[in-house]
Design an enzyme around this catalytic site. Structure first.
Site, mmCIF file in Angstrom:
data_model
loop_
_atom_site.group_PDB
_atom_site.id
_atom_site.type_symbol
_atom_site.label_atom_id
_atom_site.label_comp_id
_atom_site.label_asym_id
_atom_site.label_seq_id
_atom_site.Cartn_x
_atom_site.Cartn_y
_atom_site.Cartn_z
ATOM 1 N N GLU A 1 -3.945 1.138 -5.202
ATOM 2 C CA GLU A 1 -5.149 0.674 -4.552
ATOM 3 C C GLU A 1 -6.195 0.686 -5.834
ATOM 4 O OE1 GLU A 1 -6.853 2.082 -0.988
ATOM 5 O OE2 GLU A 1 -5.064 2.002 -0.095
ATOM 6 N N GLU B 1 -2.346 8.457 -0.147
ATOM 7 C CA GLU B 1 -3.152 9.176 -0.571
ATOM 8 C C GLU B 1 -3.077 10.570 0.029
ATOM 9 O OE1 GLU B 1 -6.972 7.118 0.528
ATOM 10 O OE2 GLU B 1 -6.532 5.469 -0.679
#
Length: 390
Positions: free
Chosen positions: A305, A213
């Protein structure tokens, strides 16, 4: 009489067409065949990916797993689930009870192996869990919620991967202003690399997803200029592949912005972490396309995810054929820490059952033998009508 005349006219017209070398039926069939071949070629082209891993010394089993992912890309979606307890952990049991299926991939985390956490008594079981998963023919992906070195912890110690709980300045570390910080980060990477050598020695392949991320800005490694992040990623790649010879790793870059991309030479696959909310089953087509456009090199794209699941039918219809998904644990699967009771808070049970029974979704029982995949004929590939053709 009218039927007879019409019949004669049809016979005459057909005879003349045959004499001219034209046949409407044959021509239509040929055109249909050409269109089908053209469609198949376009589909193959869209989902064709680079053939080699970035590490020229990649291990045999790393190559096997990458081949399996490449063979399935665009055809099937691999199911995955993060579970702190491993391949037979709580979330896995909940999903099996609800669907009769296990996810094909288990997601693990090296978080508790961070030196600043180990100094306070944490014990990381990820390596043992990865070994158990491989012995039970499961795919493995590992991320690392990197707890900042103790010197930089300013808030809750176990939240030391969030920028709000540290005062680490990666820009200063990467530009040489904070030499001690640089040495501390190198020591942390050494610790993780040493743990991963246990998997290397067993040639257990791992989809390694570090510094995830990236451009979100909530983790300390993203609370910096993109250039500093890229330097850190590339240093880790160099250290892990060359110094520690971790040739069993398949490198998965997980960022949301093209400007944070570290380069084709250090990335094998890419992914996005997507949490759209509750009961939102969109294919996330726009985010899929955004990743595809990150680089001109054709890469496998995964939903590394997710919170709620996406509808496989929408993914197929939209052409957003994520290589795999990796549902995060806890509340996204169950509200109970002890009972194997499924929670519909994010994904309704009906959708869960649809996903795990879908003809284009691979579950653990449908995996080929991962330790021999690619030997001889492509075991399980659609070319030989194996297990990936459901």
């Amino acid at each position: 009489m009218k039927r007879s005349r019409i019949g004669k006219r049809i016979l005459v017209a057909a005879f003349l067409l045959l004499l001219s070398g034209q046949c409407p039926a044959c021509g239509s069939a040929e055109k249909g065949s050409e269109n089908a071949e053209s469609s198949e070629t376009a589909q193959r082209s869209e989902f064709e990916v680079k053939k080699e891993l970035s590490d020229p010394a990649a291990s045999v089993n790393a190559k096997r797993i990458y081949q399996y992912l490449a063979d399935n890309y665009g055809k099937n979606i691999i199911s995955g689930q993060y579970c702190d307890q491993g391949v037979f952990g709580h979330e896995m049991a909940v999903i099996w009870k609800a669907t009769g299926k296990f996810p094909a991939m288990v997601g693990l985390d090296m978080m508790d192996a961070s030196p600043s956490r180990e100094a306070l008594g944490t014990e990381c079981k990820t390596i043992d869990q990865a070994i158990e998963a491989w012995e039970n023919n499961s795919l493995i992906t590992i991320c690392w919620h990197w707890n900042a070195p103790t010197k930089y912890l300013t808030g809750t110690w176990y939240s030391g991967f969030y920028k709000d709980h540290t005062d680490i300045d990666l820009d200063k570390i990467m530009n040489g202003e904070d030499r001690e910080g640089y040495d501390l980060l190198m020591a942390d990477m050494d610790a993780i690399a040493k743990d991963l050598t246990k998997l290397r020695d067993l040639d257990i392949p791992v989809l390694w997803r570090p510094l995830h991320e990236a451009s979100g800005g909530w983790f300390w490694w993203g609370n910096c200029d993109a250039e500093s992040y890229i330097k850190l990623y590339r240093i880790m790649y160099e250290k892990f592949t060359k110094e520690y010879e971790l040739h069993n790793l398949i490198w998965v870059w997980n960022g949301q912005s093209k400007s944070w991309y570290p380069g084709d030479d250090v990335v094998d696959m890419m992914g996005d972490d997507i949490y759209p909310g509750k009961h939102k089953y969109s294919s996330q087509q726009s985010k899929y396309k955004n990743l595809k456009n990150t680089t001109e090199t054709p890469m496998i794209v995964a939903m590394t995810e997710n919170g709620c699941l996406f509808d496989p039918d929408e993914a197929v219809n939209d052409g957003a054929m994520w290589s795999y998904f990796g549902t995060w644990g806890g509340e996204f699967v169950t509200d109970s820490d002890t009972l194997n009771v499924y929670s519909e808070t994010y994904t309704e049970k009906e959708m869960l059952e649809k996903v795990y029974s879908h003809e284009r979704v691979i579950t653990r029982d449908e995996l080929p033998d991962l330790k021999t995949y690619g030997d001889g004929e492509k075991a399980g590939s659609t070319e030989t009508g194996g297990t990936t053709e459901k």
